[in-house]
Design a protein around this motif. Structure first.
Motif, mmCIF file in Angstrom:
data_model
loop_
_atom_site.group_PDB
_atom_site.id
_atom_site.type_symbol
_atom_site.label_atom_id
_atom_site.label_comp_id
_atom_site.label_asym_id
_atom_site.label_seq_id
_atom_site.Cartn_x
_atom_site.Cartn_y
_atom_site.Cartn_z
ATOM 1 N N HIS A 1 8.740 7.138 -2.381
ATOM 2 C CA HIS A 1 7.597 6.238 -2.479
ATOM 3 C C HIS A 1 6.884 6.078 -1.120
ATOM 4 O O HIS A 1 5.683 6.276 -1.006
ATOM 5 N N GLU A 2 7.658 5.766 -0.081
ATOM 6 C CA GLU A 2 7.097 5.518 1.243
ATOM 7 C C GLU A 2 6.438 6.761 1.833
ATOM 8 O O GLU A 2 5.492 6.665 2.602
ATOM 9 N N ILE B 1 2.962 7.075 0.528
ATOM 10 C CA ILE B 1 2.125 6.021 1.119
ATOM 11 C C ILE B 1 1.762 6.380 2.549
ATOM 12 O O ILE B 1 0.601 6.302 2.954
ATOM 13 N N VAL C 1 0.548 -5.002 3.652
ATOM 14 C CA VAL C 1 1.410 -4.569 2.566
ATOM 15 C C VAL C 1 1.848 -5.783 1.755
ATOM 16 O O VAL C 1 2.501 -6.681 2.271
ATOM 17 N N GLY C 2 1.458 -5.830 0.497
ATOM 18 C CA GLY C 2 1.849 -6.936 -0.373
ATOM 19 C C GLY C 2 3.330 -6.872 -0.712
ATOM 20 O O GLY C 2 3.886 -5.790 -0.822
ATOM 21 N N SER D 1 4.335 -4.622 -3.574
ATOM 22 C CA SER D 1 4.117 -3.179 -3.550
ATOM 23 C C SER D 1 5.426 -2.421 -3.328
ATOM 24 O O SER D 1 5.455 -1.205 -3.350
ATOM 25 N N VAL E 1 7.397 -1.803 -0.778
ATOM 26 C CA VAL E 1 7.462 -0.855 0.330
ATOM 27 C C VAL E 1 8.525 -1.314 1.320
ATOM 28 O O VAL E 1 8.548 -2.470 1.720
ATOM 29 N N ARG F 1 3.083 -8.221 6.192
ATOM 30 C CA ARG F 1 3.506 -8.427 4.804
ATOM 31 C C ARG F 1 2.654 -9.548 4.219
ATOM 32 O O ARG F 1 2.454 -10.577 4.854
ATOM 33 N N ARG G 1 -0.200 -7.426 -4.129
ATOM 34 C CA ARG G 1 -0.141 -6.017 -4.489
ATOM 35 C C ARG G 1 -0.847 -5.115 -3.490
ATOM 36 O O ARG G 1 -0.859 -3.913 -3.659
ATOM 37 N N GLU G 2 -1.488 -5.699 -2.482
ATOM 38 C CA GLU G 2 -2.321 -4.885 -1.604
ATOM 39 C C GLU G 2 -1.530 -3.899 -0.756
ATOM 40 O O GLU G 2 -0.380 -4.098 -0.419
ATOM 41 N N LEU G 3 -2.187 -2.818 -0.473
ATOM 42 C CA LEU G 3 -1.613 -1.833 0.416
ATOM 43 C C LEU G 3 -2.826 -1.171 1.047
ATOM 44 O O LEU G 3 -3.450 -0.325 0.436
ATOM 45 N N SER G 4 -3.177 -1.616 2.232
ATOM 46 C CA SER G 4 -4.414 -1.111 2.791
ATOM 47 C C SER G 4 -4.352 -0.947 4.289
ATOM 48 O O SER G 4 -3.570 -1.612 4.971
#
Ligand SMILES: [Zn+2]
Length: 113
Positions: A2-3, A6, A33-34, A37, A39, A66, A103-106
């Motif tokens: 997964h990581e 990303i 990073v939510g 998510s 992570v 986070r 849920r963000e990942l930006s």
């Protein structure tokens, strides 16, 4: 992993931006990073380090923020933070909730020269 995917997409964004701005070296990258998510911060750092070898982002520092999971209750309108994934309103015990963050990942920003 997964990581790994990303880290790859983070790197893609950075390299794309670097080309647009004629950057020679990326110094640091700020990520949001939510909590939802899923992570692993440490393994994301590890993957990022692996992938950036030989790119302008090699050695760049990764700042990972986070983001807490927060919801709004649709019954009483209160906002609350979610702990241990219990999605019910602490004020009225309502379960009609809308997720506001988590849920963000930006890529928020990055520093380069
Ligand atoms: Zn409520």
């Amino acid at each position: 992993m997964h990581e790994m995917s990303i880290a790859q997409s983070v790197l893609d964004i950075i390299l794309q931006e670097s080309r647009n701005h004629k950057v020679t070296r990326v110094l640091s990258v700020a990520l949001k990073v939510g909590e939802l998510s899923a992570v692993e911060t440490e393994s994301l750092r590890f993957c990022f380090e692996l992938l950036t070898k030989g790119t302008p982002a090699e050695g760049a520092q990764l700042d990972i923020e986070r983001v807490q999971v927060t919801c709004r209750c649709q019954d009483c309108g209160s906002n609350f933070a979610v702990h241990e994934l219990i999605f019910s309103c602490p004020s009225c015990q309502g379960v009609r909730v809308e997720m506001l963050s988590g849920r963000e990942l930006s890529v928020e920003s990055f520093e380069a020269e």
